[in-house]
Enzyme design. Structure first.
Site, PDB file in Angstrom:
ATOM      1  N   SER A 461      49.687 -89.981  13.554  1.00  0.00           N
ATOM      2  CA  SER A 461      50.361 -88.717  13.316  1.00  0.00           C
ATOM      3  C   SER A 461      51.838 -88.901  12.938  1.00  0.00           C
ATOM      4  O   SER A 461      52.149 -89.406  11.876  1.00  0.00           O
ATOM      5  CB  SER A 461      50.186 -87.814  14.543  1.00  0.00           C
ATOM      6  OG  SER A 461      50.492 -86.480  14.253  1.00  0.00           O
ATOM      7  N   ASP A 472      57.440 -95.844   1.625  1.00  0.00           N
ATOM      8  CA  ASP A 472      57.505 -95.220   0.300  1.00  0.00           C
ATOM      9  C   ASP A 472      58.903 -95.278  -0.300  1.00  0.00           C
ATOM     10  O   ASP A 472      59.065 -95.408  -1.522  1.00  0.00           O
ATOM     11  CB  ASP A 472      57.016 -93.771   0.380  1.00  0.00           C
ATOM     12  CG  ASP A 472      55.537 -93.680   0.711  1.00  0.00           C
ATOM     13  OD1 ASP A 472      54.817 -94.664   0.449  1.00  0.00           O
ATOM     14  OD2 ASP A 472      55.104 -92.641   1.248  1.00  0.00           O
ATOM     15  N   LYS A 486      45.398 -90.288  11.236  1.00  0.00           N
ATOM     16  CA  LYS A 486      45.324 -88.869  11.599  1.00  0.00           C
ATOM     17  C   LYS A 486      46.347 -88.095  10.770  1.00  0.00           C
ATOM     18  O   LYS A 486      47.539 -88.114  11.063  1.00  0.00           O
ATOM     19  CB  LYS A 486      45.593 -88.647  13.080  1.00  0.00           C
ATOM     20  CG  LYS A 486      45.470 -87.180  13.489  1.00  0.00           C
ATOM     21  CD  LYS A 486      45.822 -86.973  14.951  1.00  0.00           C
ATOM     22  CE  LYS A 486      45.671 -85.502  15.348  1.00  0.00           C
ATOM     23  NZ  LYS A 486      46.655 -84.633  14.674  1.00  0.00           N
TER      24      LYS A 486
END
Length: 678
Positions: A461, A472, A486
């Protein structure tokens, strides 16, 4: 009028197979709750799926799996008789008709009572352990028994296997008979305690989990427990327990709690025994209700409890492990981020590195409301720790997010903002294709030095949002194992909220999925999570652990990328160089070679579905296992290993956790690679 209709339905169902004086029946409240839950799932759940015959079939299979997933009780003829409900449960639920579900449960209860009667009649039987018999402890892929005689044979071998386990642990025949008799008497007592609320909760979770695995229903009693568990002020070991057929399963570990800090207890482990103190007798708790098991585990702060655990993913009958835990009070302070300094020499160069363990994404909303500039949160604590580490002159920082199951989304965004400039961190998509980009709005870069982030299979999460953003933006190196995957957001509501004038009626609670997370690249974290730049050997596969192991998990998908600009602190050439150094150590360093061997052995054992019932064969297997354990590298060492040593600065040699040790060395490699790049 409603109750008379119910009785009419009951009369239409054949109850010939069970004692009609004992069967459980749905209440008017259950029927009302069922209709409310279906409306919530239809209108508010993220997944746009119709409650139709297709979903009815999934619910049907979920329910049978919840009741008898290992096929120890039902007969093939029972399953055949239930097939008439496979495609009609959807229509029944919309009307609040729960009779089929209760009918199936009553047959199940009758079958369980029959098996327990057989078991209790044979607990004193002295088995011949010289025979070469095989016991299939994992029957999930096997057919249901066709006759009572087949079930008798299955249960004879079940008892024989349990007796053999006790014999191997040193029990004589009298002790074996006593333990088995106590076990099955307790099991029988628990079955007799089943009430209509239990049936309703099991069935409704078969319904909710057909939408996705994170959508759950709680009865009023369990709703109170759920809300209590949400408060970090518990005393015990810091674990949330749940009934799982004959077992009690650990469904959540509280950051800062003894179980979490031990590094030896995992989500989905099953508790099969509990002992008090260092020398207390291990009490068998198979067949106990989860609240009774919790009662055995709870105790005064500072006292020792020992748990015998069937590891997550292992089939019934597989090897167990014993973990010793000291009970303590769990509160927010125990779960706060902590740091340590590690000294090492790598390739002839000395490094001082800062390690920050982040067990949870926490936020004290009350403090924030009173004083927005000074409140307890993950981000504020990490900022303070980084300042302290910089004062120590560290060359780089590592964040350890292993076993961090998430927490406050707000904190995942703010923590990311310490390491990246102003810009998007995560995207959220709601039903009707409504999207939101959530930004870090602070243009300042709090820390711009070398950074790596360690994750494992149980990082989920908010952890995945943070690690994904760092990856990224090409801000740091991600190391460890593929994360949980998740990528969904849940909301919790009381069913009373959906009924006017229901203040005096106590209804349950529902947790349901309302949105999905996406990385700034547009890729969902669902299923895939975050794949490390440098992957470590892992005991846990995506197919068996994490979101991908759940059949009803929402699918992975992709949306348009957000407008973000990578920082390029790392690049493909640097990652490739680090991979080469990591692979070299995997082949040459004995600790990592041993770790890989241990993982392979554990994975091989996890795939077993049967065991021998021959004493000599099992004794040799146990002796071989004991030898392996004596020389085994500790897998999944404590996240607080660093703080266990009171020395402020530590050397790499002081660290026993091979994953942590390798991550630290990779950070040193990363710093050297950055210098060469510069």
């Amino acid at each position: 009028m409603m109750m008379s209709g119910l009785m009419l339905l009951l009369l239409q169902v054949s109850w010939a197979k069970i004692d009609s004086t004992k069967y459980l029946q749905p209440t008017q409240s259950h029927m009302k709750e069922a209709r409310i839950i279906i409306q919530i799932l239809d209108y508010l759940h993220y997944r746009d799926v119709d409650l139709n015959d297709s979903l009815s079939s999934v619910i049907f299979d979920n329910y049978l799996e919840a009741l008898d997933g290992n096929k120890n009780y039902f007969l093939a003829s029972d399953i055949k008789s239930f097939e008439k409900y496979r495609f009609s449960l959807d229509d029944d639920l919309k009307r609040g008709n729960l009779v089929p579900a209760f009918y199936i449960f009553n047959i199940y209860k009758n079958r369980v009572e029959s098996r327990l009667k057989y078991a209790l009649a044979n607990t004193g039987y002295e088995f011949d352990f010289s025979k070469n018999e095989i016991f299939h402890f994992d029957r999930s892929d096997m057919p249901y028994a066709k006759t009572e005689a087949e079930l008798d044979e299955l249960w004879r071998k079940t008892l024989k296997n349990q007796a053999l386990n006790l014999k191997l642990s040193g029990s004589d025949n009298a002790k074996i008979a006593e333990v088995l008799k106590t076990r099955y008497e307790r099991f029988k007592s628990n079955v007799e305690k089943y009430n209509s609320n239990d049936v309703f909760e099991i069935f409704m979770n078969s319904v909710t989990e057909s939408f996705d695995p994170h959508t759950n229903y709680y009865t009023p009693l369990n709703a109170e427990d759920f809300e209590m568990q949400s408060k970090k002020s518990l005393e015990g070991i810091g674990a949330t327990l749940q009934q799982d057929n004959d077992y009690t399963k650990i469904v959540e570990l509280r950051p800062g709690g003894p179980a979490f800090l031990s590094g030896q207890v995992n989500k989905d482990d099953r508790v099969v025994g509990v002992a008090q103190g260092a020398d207390g007798e291990m009490i068998d708790v198979i067949g106990w209700r989860s609240d009774e098991v919790a009662g055995q585990i709870r105790g005064p702060k500072g006292t020792l409890v020992r748990l015998e655990l069937l590891p997550a993913g292992a089939s019934p009958g597989a090897e167990t492990k014993v973990v010793s835990l000291v009970r303590d009070k769990i509160n927010l302070d125990d779960a706060r981020a902590k740091s340590q300094v590690v000294q090492l020499t790598e390739n002839g160069e000395k490094f001082t590195l800062g390690i920050i363990t982040v067990p949870d994404f926490y936020l004290n909303a009350d403090e924030m409301a009173d004083n927005p500039d000074n409140y307890t949160s993950t981000t504020n604590d990490v900022k303070r720790l980084i300042k302290e580490l910089q004062a120590e002159g560290v060359d780089g920082v590592m964040l350890d997010l292993r076993n961090n199951g998430g927490g406050a989304l707000f904190e995942a965004i703010n923590l990311s903002g310490l390491f990246i400039p102003e810009g998007p961190v995560v995207q959220v998509k709601y039903p009707q294709n409504r999207k939101e980009v959530m930004d870090d709005e602070n243009p300042e870069l709090f820390y711009d030095g070398p950074l790596n982030v360690m994750i494992n299979r149980f990082s989920a999460s908010a952890s995945e949002i943070f690690a994904g953003a760092i990856q990224d933006y090409k801000r740091g190196i991600i190391v460890g194992e593929q994360s949980y995957g998740k990528g969904t957001v849940q909301n919790v509501r009381g069913l009373n909220d959906f009924i006017r004038g229901a203040e005096d009626e106590e209804l349950g609670l529902i947790k349901f999925t309302i949105a999905k997370f996406y990385r700034v690249t547009g890729s969902s974290t669902q299923h895939r999570g975050v794949t490390p730049d440098i992957e470590f050997p892992s005991l846990y596969s995506a197919e068996d652990f994490g979101e991908s192991s759940q059949p009803s998990a929402l699918p992975w998908d992709k949306i348009e990328a957000a407008n973000y600009k990578p920082m390029n602190y790392v690049n493909d050439a640097m990652i490739a160089a680090l991979k080469r150094q990591h692979q070299k150590r995997l082949k040459e360093e004995q600790t990592l070679v041993d770790l890989q061997f241990d993982i392979q052995e554990l994975q091989k054992n996890r795939k077993r579905t049967e065991v021998s019932l021959n004493y000599e064969v099992r004794k040799k297997e146990q002796e071989d296992l004991d030898k392996r354990r004596a020389s085994q590298v500790k897998i999944g060492a404590s996240l607080t290993e660093l703080e266990a040593n009171k020395v402020k600065d530590r050397s790499l040699d002081d660290i026993k956790d091979p994953y942590l040790k390798e991550s630290i060395r990779l950070l040193a490699d990363q710093i050297q690679a950055a210098k060469r790049k510069g």
